[in-house]
Design an enzyme around this catalytic site. Structure first.
Site, PDB file in Angstrom:
ATOM      1  CG  ASP A  67      -0.256  -0.384   2.526  1.00  0.00           C
ATOM      2  OD1 ASP A  67       0.996  -0.423   2.590  1.00  0.00           O
ATOM      3  OD2 ASP A  67      -1.166  -0.770   3.329  1.00  0.00           O
ATOM      4  CG  ASN A 136      -8.870  -1.239  11.779  1.00  0.00           C
ATOM      5  OD1 ASN A 136      -7.829  -2.163  11.387  1.00  0.00           O
ATOM      6  ND2 ASN A 136      -9.274  -0.154  11.265  1.00  0.00           N
ATOM      7  CG  HIS A 138      -5.888  -2.251   8.674  1.00  0.00           C
ATOM      8  ND1 HIS A 138      -5.835  -0.698   8.976  1.00  0.00           N
ATOM      9  CD2 HIS A 138      -4.588  -2.492   9.203  1.00  0.00           C
ATOM     10  CE1 HIS A 138      -4.771  -0.392   9.228  1.00  0.00           C
ATOM     11  NE2 HIS A 138      -3.987  -1.437   9.299  1.00  0.00           N
ATOM     12  CD  GLU A 143      -8.755   0.944   7.700  1.00  0.00           C
ATOM     13  OE1 GLU A 143      -8.611   0.016   8.334  1.00  0.00           O
ATOM     14  OE2 GLU A 143      -7.964   2.031   7.619  1.00  0.00           O
TER      15      GLU A 143
HETATM   16  P1  PGA Z   1       2.353  -1.806  12.609  1.00  0.00           P
HETATM   17  O1  PGA Z   1       1.165  -1.771  11.583  1.00  0.00           O
HETATM   18  O2  PGA Z   1       3.117  -2.897  12.061  1.00  0.00           O
HETATM   19  O3  PGA Z   1       2.921  -0.620  12.522  1.00  0.00           O
HETATM   20  O4  PGA Z   1       1.585  -1.964  13.838  1.00  0.00           O
HETATM   21  C1  PGA Z   1       0.344  -2.717  10.954  1.00  0.00           C
HETATM   22  C2  PGA Z   1      -0.651  -2.340  10.117  1.00  0.00           C
HETATM   23  O5  PGA Z   1      -1.393  -1.388  10.563  1.00  0.00           O
HETATM   24  O6  PGA Z   1      -0.846  -3.162   9.130  1.00  0.00           O
END
Ligand code: PGA
Length: 245
Positions: A67, A136, A138, A143
């Site tokens: 992304d 959450n 995702h 999302e």
């Molecule tokens: P993080 O992000 O590794 O910084 O916790 C993970 C994500 O949001 O997919």
């Protein structure tokens, strides 16, 4: 689903590094799906170290990132193109033209999403996709509520995601509200998927993941249906799971 429980973040990073290194050694033209965020940093440090030692090489590899924020180009320190160069690409022998990160600044983002998807299709398949998870649920920037059939697309970020990711920016107002992300079906098409989750702040998320039915309300839950899926989790992140595997 295979579950690897690691003692701590260092062990988790090594376990993920072993799996990715194995692909690089066994496949002549490996295609890697890569993630950003805090969680894969240890994995990337390990891959850089092994590459420098000559144990692994990215010479014949191609990479596709999950992304990118809409509106940020590669010179913006908050962009994922910038992150990937800093944390991995600048330190390994991957030909940079084979490092693919979605653009958040293409004038026609819809066309860009289609082209990104097409590029993956042309190359065949992603051999291994590395994933983190949002609190959450995702994956990528898909999302809750995103269709399981989704392909690379433009998304509106959840307020919770904006808040959590504001730590990478000077202020929350600088976090873009939109992003380009591989879709859930794009992720599920990978030959193998590895989800890495670390730390106490993800303990509720891991418990929710383990208990969740497969539902679009919790995007990562679809991974339970992937035929070659490994969850690598450290003890802190696994601490709230009731029925341990
Ligand atoms: P993080 O992000 O590794 O910084 O916790 C993970 C994500 O949001 O997919």
């Amino acid at each position: 689903m295979k579950i690897i429980t690691a003692k701590d973040y260092a062990q988790l990073s090594k376990a993920a590094c072993d799996i990715v290194s194995d692909k690089l050694k066994k496949i002549s033209q490996p295609v890697l799906g890569l993630a950003t965020g805090s969680t894969p940093e240890g994995l990337y440090e390990c891959l850089i170290e092994r590459c420098n030692m000559g144990e692994i090489s990215f010479r014949n590899a191609t990479t596709f990132n999950l992304d990118e924020y809409v509106g940020l180009d590669e010179t913006h320190p908050g962009s994922y193109q910038y992150y990937m160069k800093e944390k991995l690409f600048n330190h390994i022998d991957l030909p940079i033209e084979r490092a693919n990160v979605p653009s958040g600044t293409d004038a026609d983002l819809e066309a860009h999403c289609k082209a990104y998807e097409e590029k993956i299709r042309e190359i065949g398949k992603i051999d291994i996709q590395v994933l983190g998870i949002g609190v959450n649920g995702h994956i990528g920037f898909n999302e809750p509520g995103t269709s399981f059939d989704s392909r690379t697309h433009v998304v509106e970020l959840d307020p919770s995601t904006i808040e959590v990711n504001s730590r990478f920016f000077d202020s929350i107002d600088e976090v873009p509200g939109k992003a380009v992300t591989m879709g859930i079906q794009t992720i599920m098409d990978a030959d193998e998927v590895v989800l890495i989750i670390s730390g106490e702040n993800k303990a509720d998320t891991v418990a929710a993941f383990m208990e969740s039915d497969v539902t679009e309300d919790f995007p990562a839950s679809i991974l339970k249906k992937h035929p070659n899926f490994t969850l690598i989790v450290d003890e802190a992140a696994y601490s709230k799971v009731q029925t341990k595997a």
